[in-house]
Design a protein around this motif. Structure first.
Motif, PDB file in Angstrom:
ATOM      1  N   ALA A 278      81.177 -71.387  57.542  1.00 50.59           N
ATOM      2  CA  ALA A 278      80.066 -70.555  57.077  1.00 50.59           C
ATOM      3  C   ALA A 278      79.174 -71.348  56.121  1.00 50.59           C
ATOM      4  CB  ALA A 278      80.602 -69.306  56.390  1.00 50.59           C
ATOM      5  N   MET A 279      79.785 -72.112  55.232  1.00 48.51           N
ATOM      6  CA  MET A 279      78.984 -72.869  54.260  1.00 48.51           C
ATOM      7  C   MET A 279      78.226 -74.013  54.946  1.00 48.51           C
ATOM      8  SD  MET A 279      78.203 -72.686  51.079  1.00 48.51           S
ATOM      9  CE  MET A 279      76.565 -73.348  51.160  1.00 48.51           C
ATOM     10  N   ILE A 280      78.894 -74.688  55.872  1.00 48.66           N
ATOM     11  CA  ILE A 280      78.231 -75.769  56.618  1.00 48.66           C
ATOM     12  C   ILE A 280      77.049 -75.200  57.403  1.00 48.66           C
ATOM     13  CG2 ILE A 280      78.539 -77.378  58.550  1.00 48.66           C
ATOM     14  CD1 ILE A 280      81.449 -77.765  57.522  1.00 48.66           C
ATOM     15  N   THR A 281      77.270 -74.075  58.059  1.00 52.97           N
ATOM     16  CA  THR A 281      76.208 -73.414  58.828  1.00 52.97           C
ATOM     17  C   THR A 281      75.061 -73.009  57.908  1.00 52.97           C
ATOM     18  OG1 THR A 281      77.863 -72.573  60.357  1.00 52.97           O
ATOM     19  CG2 THR A 281      75.721 -71.501  60.395  1.00 52.97           C
ATOM     20  N   GLY A 282      75.414 -72.504  56.737  1.00 53.83           N
ATOM     21  CA  GLY A 282      74.388 -72.118  55.774  1.00 53.83           C
ATOM     22  C   GLY A 282      73.439 -73.271  55.488  1.00 53.83           C
ATOM     23  N   GLU A 291      73.357 -82.015  53.449  1.00 53.24           N
ATOM     24  CA  GLU A 291      74.415 -81.297  52.732  1.00 53.24           C
ATOM     25  C   GLU A 291      75.471 -80.794  53.707  1.00 53.24           C
ATOM     26  OE1 GLU A 291      74.921 -80.937  49.559  1.00 53.24           O
ATOM     27  OE2 GLU A 291      73.092 -81.973  48.950  1.00 53.24           O
ATOM     28  N   ALA A 292      75.007 -80.336  54.872  1.00 54.55           N
ATOM     29  CA  ALA A 292      75.939 -79.822  55.885  1.00 54.55           C
ATOM     30  C   ALA A 292      76.925 -80.920  56.278  1.00 54.55           C
ATOM     31  CB  ALA A 292      75.171 -79.319  57.104  1.00 54.55           C
ATOM     32  N   LEU A 293      76.409 -82.117  56.522  1.00 53.80           N
ATOM     33  CA  LEU A 293      77.289 -83.215  56.935  1.00 53.80           C
ATOM     34  C   LEU A 293      78.220 -83.640  55.816  1.00 53.80           C
ATOM     35  CD1 LEU A 293      75.354 -85.695  59.220  1.00 53.80           C
ATOM     36  CD2 LEU A 293      76.983 -83.905  59.786  1.00 53.80           C
ATOM     37  N   ALA A 294      77.698 -83.681  54.578  1.00 55.40           N
ATOM     38  CA  ALA A 294      78.533 -84.060  53.437  1.00 55.40           C
ATOM     39  C   ALA A 294      79.705 -83.090  53.313  1.00 55.40           C
ATOM     40  CB  ALA A 294      77.697 -84.064  52.161  1.00 55.40           C
ATOM     41  N   LEU A 295      79.412 -81.804  53.467  1.00 59.04           N
ATOM     42  CA  LEU A 295      80.471 -80.798  53.352  1.00 59.04           C
ATOM     43  C   LEU A 295      81.468 -80.924  54.498  1.00 59.04           C
ATOM     44  CD1 LEU A 295      81.018 -78.647  51.248  1.00 59.04           C
ATOM     45  CD2 LEU A 295      80.151 -76.955  52.855  1.00 59.04           C
ATOM     46  N   ALA A 308      85.044 -75.166  67.631  1.00 59.92           N
ATOM     47  CA  ALA A 308      83.759 -75.214  68.336  1.00 59.92           C
ATOM     48  C   ALA A 308      82.622 -74.659  67.468  1.00 59.92           C
ATOM     49  CB  ALA A 308      83.854 -74.430  69.644  1.00 59.92           C
ATOM     50  N   ALA A 309      82.908 -73.592  66.708  1.00 65.03           N
ATOM     51  CA  ALA A 309      81.863 -72.994  65.870  1.00 65.03           C
ATOM     52  C   ALA A 309      81.412 -73.986  64.796  1.00 65.03           C
ATOM     53  CB  ALA A 309      82.370 -71.708  65.234  1.00 65.03           C
ATOM     54  N   THR A 310      82.376 -74.647  64.163  1.00 61.97           N
ATOM     55  CA  THR A 310      82.024 -75.641  63.144  1.00 61.97           C
ATOM     56  C   THR A 310      81.133 -76.722  63.750  1.00 61.97           C
ATOM     57  OG1 THR A 310      84.344 -75.378  62.504  1.00 61.97           O
ATOM     58  CG2 THR A 310      83.035 -76.976  61.266  1.00 61.97           C
ATOM     59  N   MET A 311      81.571 -77.229  64.908  1.00 68.80           N
ATOM     60  CA  MET A 311      80.853 -78.355  65.501  1.00 68.80           C
ATOM     61  C   MET A 311      79.452 -77.955  65.969  1.00 68.80           C
ATOM     62  SD  MET A 311      82.763 -80.696  64.754  1.00 68.80           S
ATOM     63  CE  MET A 311      81.668 -81.971  65.360  1.00 68.80           C
ATOM     64  N   THR A 312      79.285 -76.715  66.380  1.00 66.41           N
ATOM     65  CA  THR A 312      77.956 -76.253  66.781  1.00 66.41           C
ATOM     66  C   THR A 312      76.969 -76.477  65.641  1.00 66.41           C
ATOM     67  OG1 THR A 312      78.985 -74.596  68.184  1.00 66.41           O
ATOM     68  CG2 THR A 312      76.676 -74.282  67.683  1.00 66.41           C
ATOM     69  N   SER A 313      77.372 -76.118  64.436  1.00 67.59           N
ATOM     70  CA  SER A 313      76.476 -76.296  63.296  1.00 67.59           C
ATOM     71  C   SER A 313      76.357 -77.762  62.896  1.00 67.59           C
ATOM     72  CB  SER A 313      76.975 -75.477  62.108  1.00 67.59           C
ATOM     73  OG  SER A 313      76.753 -74.120  62.357  1.00 67.59           O
ATOM     74  N   VAL A 314      77.464 -78.504  63.023  1.00 64.75           N
ATOM     75  CA  VAL A 314      77.408 -79.930  62.680  1.00 64.75           C
ATOM     76  C   VAL A 314      76.448 -80.648  63.634  1.00 64.75           C
ATOM     77  CG1 VAL A 314      78.762 -82.062  62.587  1.00 64.75           C
ATOM     78  CG2 VAL A 314      79.687 -79.958  61.621  1.00 64.75           C
ATOM     79  N   ILE A 315      76.511 -80.309  64.915  1.00 69.43           N
ATOM     80  CA  ILE A 315      75.612 -80.918  65.902  1.00 69.43           C
ATOM     81  C   ILE A 315      74.158 -80.561  65.562  1.00 69.43           C
ATOM     82  CG2 ILE A 315      74.920 -80.940  68.332  1.00 69.43           C
ATOM     83  CD1 ILE A 315      77.944 -80.209  68.930  1.00 69.43           C
ATOM     84  N   SER A 316      73.952 -79.300  65.188  1.00 71.32           N
ATOM     85  CA  SER A 316      72.598 -78.883  64.823  1.00 71.32           C
ATOM     86  C   SER A 316      72.090 -79.687  63.616  1.00 71.32           C
ATOM     87  CB  SER A 316      72.597 -77.386  64.532  1.00 71.32           C
ATOM     88  OG  SER A 316      71.486 -77.029  63.765  1.00 71.32           O
ATOM     89  N   ALA A 317      72.997 -79.944  62.658  1.00 66.44           N
ATOM     90  CA  ALA A 317      72.607 -80.757  61.499  1.00 66.44           C
ATOM     91  C   ALA A 317      72.236 -82.174  61.939  1.00 66.44           C
ATOM     92  CB  ALA A 317      73.749 -80.796  60.482  1.00 66.44           C
ATOM     93  N   CYS A 318      73.019 -82.758  62.841  1.00 70.10           N
ATOM     94  CA  CYS A 318      72.726 -84.106  63.345  1.00 70.10           C
ATOM     95  C   CYS A 318      71.392 -84.121  64.085  1.00 70.10           C
ATOM     96  CB  CYS A 318      73.834 -84.578  64.274  1.00 70.10           C
ATOM     97  SG  CYS A 318      75.401 -84.852  63.439  1.00 70.10           S
TER      98      CYS A 318
END
Length: 551
Positions: A278-282, A291-295, A308-318
């Motif tokens: 949730a925080m990474i997605t935020g 910040e998303a990647l650092a977290l 998968a949910a975590t990685m969806t947001s991580v990919i979006s950050a990338c």
DNA sequence: TTAGGGTTAG
């Protein structure tokens, strides 16, 4: 005598298989035991089949859930119930439990009080109000309406189908209610974020409440955009669990208050995968991909495994950060850690590659999506459109229409961008009209910006200017900027002056606008005016050159 | 039978 020996022998084997199934923890183990059951000719045993069906569903293996069920010749009530429950636990296969329900009626087997709650879970997951209502009717006729769990799941189903009034209809008619009944109604309010004063009243008069009731109130206030009340509930709670903390955190991120979310995150007594995600997605959704990647890296250090949910947001950050190395890193991370390549993960990957200009990879990944939805189509269309592949983008859009996927406002941003970048003015105007008339989509500032850009590139400056002035949301930097750029191309000082004046008011510190206007003057050899604009820029944009202003 | 996290935007 012989028969009884044989049956004794067989019972032994059934017991053994049942014991093995009880101890089974992994999918490969499960398959082994299943094979043993099959070899021992026990696959017609309804009790073993019920256990197998449940275990395959637990391991999200719907294909075998179905296989086991259909290999039993005369399924009984218990096997139907287990199978209906099994499919209700797999979101993508909920429709199967409704099919099974219809089949059991057809076979003359009467559903009981264990059948309905799972059926309603499926209806809720599918938002299948129609099926739910029909099954509700059967409950009234068959007399199972006096069972608490049946009514509670009915309330929940109506709530999840956004039918708050129907939830109350069931709730009000119940002679006996428990905390679950109340929580289900609160959950219905919470989903909509509607009528929270009524929810508060119900909450205040509950005979007994628990942490779920409190959490539902937080969600309700968050969805009603009343963060102060949500926080007041959170602060007043007698006990908070990890869900309460995460719910409040998400409340902040949903409303763009990432700082408050982070404060909460740092203060949480425990965190689980969902809190981290949730925080990474935020961060990812609020323009802070770094910040998303650092977290995310801190999460790895804490030895929490992403899903998968975590990685969806991580990919979006990338995707937002860009860069070959990052794109390659996240791609191989998903491969190597065996992250489920579901629709959302694949869509995020399509978007990332398209944004980075790797159109071939984006198309290849898109083909991997079995049933692309509006998100996947939009990601590909916008990606193609913004990299000079307008024709291809429109081709994909036509495919989307042919497969009956309803385009949304963002799809049309992509479609209009494609027309504007390809110079297809006629098509662009046709799509614009179709968007408003056929799809009933209210044009937003971005749509106007696309059309203004398109008309401007084609030299239709008067028309573009007229459109800018007709924007119901008032002057907007995107549309005005596109028009100013077109004025530069066609050397139109008159419109440029009027547009620039508005832009200077909207974004006084954006030096790009000053530079554009100055260069328009310069191209017309109006040196004095050009100098004046540059001086004005120096006064207002001290040390704020483009590309640095976000620091 | 009830509560928390995900993808698309000039």
């Amino acid at each position: 005598m012989q028969t009884s020996v044989r049956s004794h022998h067989k019972n032994n084997k059934v017991d053994r298989a049942a014991t093995l199934l009880k101890a089974c923890i992994s999918l490969p183990q499960l398959k082994q035991i299943h094979a043993f059951i099959f070899r021992s000719n026990l696959h017609q045993n309804k009790s073993l089949a019920s256990t197998l069906v449940s275990l395959y569903a637990f391991h999200s293996f719907p294909r075998y859930t179905h296989l086991v069920f259909s290999s039993v010749s005369n399924p009984n009530l218990s096997l139907f119930n287990h199978s209906i429950r099994a499919f209700s636990k797999i979101p993508s296969h909920c429709i199967q439990s409704i099919h099974l329900y219809l089949q059991m009626i057809h076979n003359g087997i009467k559903p009981d009080n264990f059948t309905y709650p799972f059926l309603f879970n499926s209806c809720a997951a599918l938002s299948a109000l129609h099926h739910g209502t029909e099954i509700h009717g059967r409950i009234i006729r068959s007399g199972f309406g006096s069972y608490l769990p049946v009514c509670n799941s009915l309330i929940d189903m109506y709530g999840k189908c956004n039918a708050l009034d129907r939830s109350y209809d069931v709730f009000d008619e119940m002679s006996e209610k428990d905390v679950v009944s109340y929580n289900a109604v609160l959950g219905a309010h919470a989903k909509l974020g509607e009528d929270m004063s009524r929810a508060q009243q119900l909450f205040d008069h509950m005979p007994v409440s628990n942490v779920i009731s409190w959490n539902a109130m937080i969600v309700g206030y968050v969805n009603g955009s009343d963060l102060d009340s949500a926080r007041a509930v959170f602060d007043r709670m007698p006990e908070r669990n990890v869900v309460s903390w995460t719910t409040m955190l998400v409340g902040y991120t949903k409303h763009g208050l990432v700082g408050s979310a982070r404060d909460l995150f740092d203060a949480m007594p425990q965190r689980n995968l969902i809190s981290w995600t949730a925080m990474i997605t935020g961060y990812a959704q609020n323009g802070q991909p770094g910040e998303a990647l650092a977290l995310f890296h801190r999460m790895e250090e804490a030895r929490i495994k992403p899903d998968a949910a975590t990685m969806t947001s991580v990919i979006s950050a990338c995707a937002q950060l860009g860069g070959t190395e990052l794109v390659q890193w996240v791609g191989s991370y998903v491969d190597q850690k065996g992250i489920e390549r579901n629709e959302r993960v694949l869509t995020a990957l399509v978007d990332m590659h398209a944004k980075c200009g790797n159109v071939e990879e984006a198309c290849r990944l898109f083909k991997e999506i079995p049933q692309p939805d509006v998100f996947s189509y939009s990601a590909l269309i916008t990606g193609l459109a913004s990299h000079g592949h307008g024709i291809k983008a429109l081709e994909i859009f036509r495919k989307m229409q042919a497969s009956d996927i309803e385009p949304d406002d963002i799809t049309f941003v992509g479609v209009l961008t494609a027309c504007s970048h390809t110079g297809l003015v006629e098509d662009g105007l046709r799509f614009w009209e179709s968007m408003v008339k056929n799809y009933l989509i209210e044009p937003g500032a971005d749509h106007y910006a696309c059309i203004v850009d398109m008309l401007g590139r084609a030299g239709q400056l008067e028309e573009a200017h007229r459109l800018v002035r007709s924007m119901p949301m008032g002057p907007h930097p995107g549309a005005l900027g596109a028009l100013l750029a077109a004025c530069r191309t066609y050397g139109n000082v008159q419109i440029a002056e009027s547009v620039a004046k508005q832009l200077f008011e909207l974004e006084p510190e954006n030096s790009g606008n000053y530079i554009l206007l100055a260069s328009i003057y310069a191209s017309r050899e109006q040196w004095e005016e050009a100098t004046k604009v540059r001086v004005a820029m120096k006064e207002k944009c001290v040390n704020k050159l483009p590309g640095c202003s976000w620091i």
